[in-house]
Structure formats: C-alpha cells, structure tokens
Motif scaffolding. Sequence first.
Motif, short mmCIF file in Angstrom:
data_model
loop_
_atom_site.label_atom_id
_atom_site.label_comp_id
_atom_site.label_asym_id
_atom_site.label_seq_id
_atom_site.Cartn_x
_atom_site.Cartn_y
_atom_site.Cartn_z
N UNK A 23 0.81 -1.21 0.00
CA UNK A 23 0.00 0.00 0.00
C UNK A 23 0.85 1.26 0.00
N UNK A 24 2.06 1.20 0.51
CA UNK A 24 2.92 2.38 0.54
C UNK A 24 3.23 2.88 -0.86
N UNK A 25 3.45 1.98 -1.81
CA UNK A 25 3.73 2.41 -3.17
C UNK A 25 2.45 2.65 -3.97
N UNK A 26 1.32 2.41 -3.35
CA UNK A 26 0.05 2.64 -4.04
C UNK A 26 -0.63 3.92 -3.57
N UNK A 27 0.07 4.76 -2.86
CA UNK A 27 -0.51 6.01 -2.39
C UNK A 27 -0.80 6.92 -3.58
N UNK A 28 -2.02 7.39 -3.69
CA UNK A 28 -2.42 8.27 -4.78
C UNK A 28 -3.77 7.83 -5.33
N UNK A 29 -3.96 7.94 -6.63
CA UNK A 29 -5.20 7.51 -7.28
C UNK A 29 -4.93 6.23 -8.06
N UNK A 30 -5.89 5.76 -8.80
CA UNK A 30 -5.70 4.51 -9.55
C UNK A 30 -4.57 4.61 -10.56
N UNK A 31 -4.39 5.77 -11.17
CA UNK A 31 -3.38 5.89 -12.23
C UNK A 31 -2.24 6.85 -11.90
N UNK A 32 -2.29 7.50 -10.77
CA UNK A 32 -1.22 8.41 -10.36
C UNK A 32 -0.78 7.99 -8.97
N UNK A 33 0.39 7.30 -8.91
CA UNK A 33 0.85 6.72 -7.65
C UNK A 33 2.30 7.12 -7.37
N UNK A 34 2.53 7.47 -6.13
CA UNK A 34 3.89 7.82 -5.71
C UNK A 34 4.76 6.58 -5.74
N UNK A 35 5.98 6.75 -6.24
CA UNK A 35 6.90 5.62 -6.36
C UNK A 35 6.70 4.82 -7.63
N UNK A 36 5.66 5.14 -8.41
CA UNK A 36 5.39 4.41 -9.64
C UNK A 36 5.23 5.34 -10.84
N UNK A 37 4.47 6.41 -10.68
CA UNK A 37 4.16 7.29 -11.80
C UNK A 37 5.32 8.25 -12.08
N UNK A 38 5.74 8.27 -13.32
CA UNK A 38 6.73 9.25 -13.77
C UNK A 38 6.02 10.25 -14.68
N UNK A 39 6.69 11.32 -15.01
CA UNK A 39 6.08 12.31 -15.90
C UNK A 39 5.74 11.70 -17.26
N UNK A 40 6.61 10.86 -17.76
CA UNK A 40 6.36 10.23 -19.06
C UNK A 40 5.15 9.30 -19.02
N UNK A 41 5.04 8.48 -17.97
CA UNK A 41 3.88 7.58 -17.89
C UNK A 41 2.60 8.38 -17.65
N UNK A 139 6.31 7.30 3.14
CA UNK A 139 7.07 8.37 2.50
C UNK A 139 6.21 9.43 1.84
N UNK A 140 4.90 9.39 2.04
CA UNK A 140 4.00 10.39 1.48
C UNK A 140 3.17 11.01 2.60
N UNK A 141 3.16 12.34 2.65
CA UNK A 141 2.32 13.07 3.60
C UNK A 141 1.03 13.44 2.88
N UNK A 142 -0.08 13.28 3.57
CA UNK A 142 -1.40 13.49 2.97
C UNK A 142 -2.16 14.49 3.83
N UNK A 143 -2.75 15.50 3.19
CA UNK A 143 -3.49 16.53 3.89
C UNK A 143 -4.89 16.65 3.30
N UNK A 144 -5.88 16.65 4.15
CA UNK A 144 -7.26 16.84 3.73
C UNK A 144 -7.78 18.06 4.47
N UNK A 145 -8.37 18.99 3.74
CA UNK A 145 -8.84 20.22 4.37
C UNK A 145 -10.14 20.70 3.76
N UNK A 146 -11.01 21.15 4.62
CA UNK A 146 -12.24 21.81 4.22
C UNK A 146 -12.21 23.16 4.94
N UNK A 147 -11.84 24.24 4.22
CA UNK A 147 -11.54 25.51 4.90
C UNK A 147 -12.70 26.17 5.60
#
Length: 194
Positions: A23-41, A139-147
């Motif tokens: 799950x650590x490398x799956x942080x993000x959305x279905x197609x944009x994941x930290x540790x996996x997604x590069x700019x080219x992909x 290795x990913x910090x996540x912030x959720x805010x409703x101002x």
Amino acid sequence: MKVSFLGYLFLVLTSSFFCGNLSAVSTGTLTVKFGQTTEDTFKATHPEAVNVGFNNELRGNIYKETPDNNKDKRSDIIFESTKDVFVLFDQNKNLSALQLQFKNDQFSLISAILASKYTTTIKKTSFIGSDYMELYNGGVSIYLMDPFFHSNTSLFFIRTDVRNEILKNIPTKMLNDEIDVLNYLVKRSFPSTE
C-alpha cells in the motif's frame, strides 16, 4: 454505466487497502501513484492533462486536469465532484505532489476512507470553521482540508522528502498553525497555478 462520485472515490482510495506492505507504493489515485508514476507515464495515460507551469524550486513541470475539459468522464484521475487536479513532478520526472480540489464539502466521506487506509497523525473538525486532517503512508504526507463550513474540500499528497525540503524555508511564525503550513506547501508546490 455512470459510476457515482462517492462509489468511485471509495474504489480509488481503498484500491490498495488490502495490499499490506504494497500500500505504501500505491498512495495516490488509480493511475497516479507515488513511487510508480513518472512524468512520461503520466503524459501517456493522461493526454488531456495540460502543462500549466514549471516549479523553479523543484525544477519540475506542473500539470492540470479539469473535469469540464475532460471529455472522457471515466478517466481514473477525474471524479464527478472534482473541480481541478494538479500534478507536480521533480527534475527527475518523479511524482512529487498531487492536489485534488473538490467542488463541495467531501471532508466527512474522504476522511473516513483515508483514516481506514493510512496512518492519521492529526484530525481536527469543527461544527463551524475549518476541518483538517493530516495522514502519512510510506514516505507520502497526505493533507485533507475543508476551509469553511460546507465549502470546497482539498486533498493534497506530497512526498515527505519534498515536504521537508520546502519547509526548510518556512517563516517561523507559520509553524504553529497546521493550516498555514499546508497553505505554504501548496503554494510552493504549485506556484504558477494561482
């Protein structure tokens, strides 16, 4: 078949809930994941994303997707209730930050989903005022805010090493307020999008 935003978001945010250590490398959305997604992909899987600027500090490109401009509503990064999505890459074309801005208040739903998946470090809710949640995952910090009460929710992911580098220059007076710190991180990550 049209999938509702709530159902789709639940699928996206819980997609790696049962993956244990993966799950650590799956942080993000279905197609944009930290540790996996590069700019080219990212460019290959999201050709509708528009390059909206360059982050001089991280020396990387910033991309934006807008649901109204996205003709394929089934896109894995865009949800029915999403206003804008911003994606930042560093100089090595690695994913550095991701921000989803929603059109309305989604804090309660998203916070419950995130809390079941990631480690919650701070959660503050109020009947009237700002709601704030801070989480961490591999290795990913996540912030959720409703101002403000019944306003637009924002979900912000940033690699912790990038966050720490940005926070080296934060004015000391801002360090005592989580919302000031979050606003500083977002502005330094996506400076050309304002």
